[in-house]
Design an enzyme around this catalytic site. Sequence first.
Site, PDB file in Angstrom:
ATOM      1  CB  SER A 201      -0.945   0.003   1.205  1.00  0.00           C
ATOM      2  OG  SER A 201      -1.809  -1.104   1.168  1.00  0.00           O
ATOM      3  CG  HIS A 258      -2.052   3.836   3.354  1.00  0.00           C
ATOM      4  ND1 HIS A 258      -3.392   3.593   3.579  1.00  0.00           N
ATOM      5  CD2 HIS A 258      -1.486   2.622   3.130  1.00  0.00           C
ATOM      6  CE1 HIS A 258      -3.628   2.296   3.470  1.00  0.00           C
ATOM      7  NE2 HIS A 258      -2.484   1.689   3.212  1.00  0.00           N
TER       8      HIS A 258
END
Length: 280
Positions: A201, A258
Site C-alpha cells: 500500500s 500510506h
Amino acid sequence: MIKVFDVPLSKDLSGFAEFLWQKEIPHRITEDETSQSLWVPAHIPTDQIQYIYEQWEQGEDLTTIRVRKPVHKRLSPSQSPMTFVLLIMSGIVTFLFGFGENYSVMHWLTITDFQLTGRSLIYTHLLETVTSFEWWRFITPIFMHFSLQHIVFNSLWIWVVGRKIEQIQGAKVYLWVVVWAAITSNIGQFLISGPMFGGLSGVVYAVLAYTWFWDKMSDRPLFGFPPALMVFMVVWLALGYTGLLESLGFGSIANTAHLAGLVAGLLAVPLVKALFRVAK
C-alpha cells in the site's frame, strides 16, 4: 524505452515534440553533455518516428502524414520485468507466510525481528536490523499481505500505475522509486505501530503521487492518469484515519505507511530528475 536518435544540443526539438504529443505518441527527451536523445516505448515503431522526424527536419507539412496507431502486444515479463517480479514475489511471500498465520516465516520478513510471548509482543530496535546486516527487512514487509482482498487491491494498482512508470521511464527509475517508497513507508509505519504490518500500500501511494506530481510539474503529461485517482486515494487515506474502513471490514489499515508513501512519491519527482536522465 528504445532510443530513436541522437541530435546536437543546439537542435530545438520542441516543435517535433509538440507534433508527437498531438498524435498521442508517448516519448521522452534526455540530454547529456554533448547531445539530446529521443526515446519511445518498445511498442512504438521507431522507423515511423525516424521518418516523421526526417520529414519535419526538411520542413514538410506533417499534417499530411498518417500516423500508424501502435499495436499493443501481449505483455510479457520481458516488457515489464520489475512489475512482474514485484507481483510474483508478493504472491509467493503471502502464500508462504499464510496471510499472517505462519509466524516462523513472518519473523524473517518484518522490518525488525519479533517474539510473541503469550499476548506480549517483543521486538528489536531498527538499529539491530542495521547492525545485524539484515537490511532486506527494510524492503520485505511490502511483500506480506494479510488477506486476498489486500493483495488483489494492491496488485491492481501496481499493475496499472507502477507498470506505466517502468514502461515510460525504465526499470532503473521504477526500481529506485519502489525501493525508496518501501523503505520510507516501512520505517514510518514501524515508528507508529511496531513491526506487525505489511503490504504494497505504501508503494501504491508513492507511485500514484509520483505520476500525478510528475505530470503536474511538466508542460506535457507523461503518464496521463486522471487527477481524480489522486483525489480518490487522498480521500481513502483520510477515511483510514477515521477508523471507518476498519469498521466496514477492511481490517487493520497501515495509515502511516500510506501517508509516508504519498510523501515519498512526491519527493521522488525532484530526486529522480536529479539522479537520472529523464524526460524534460
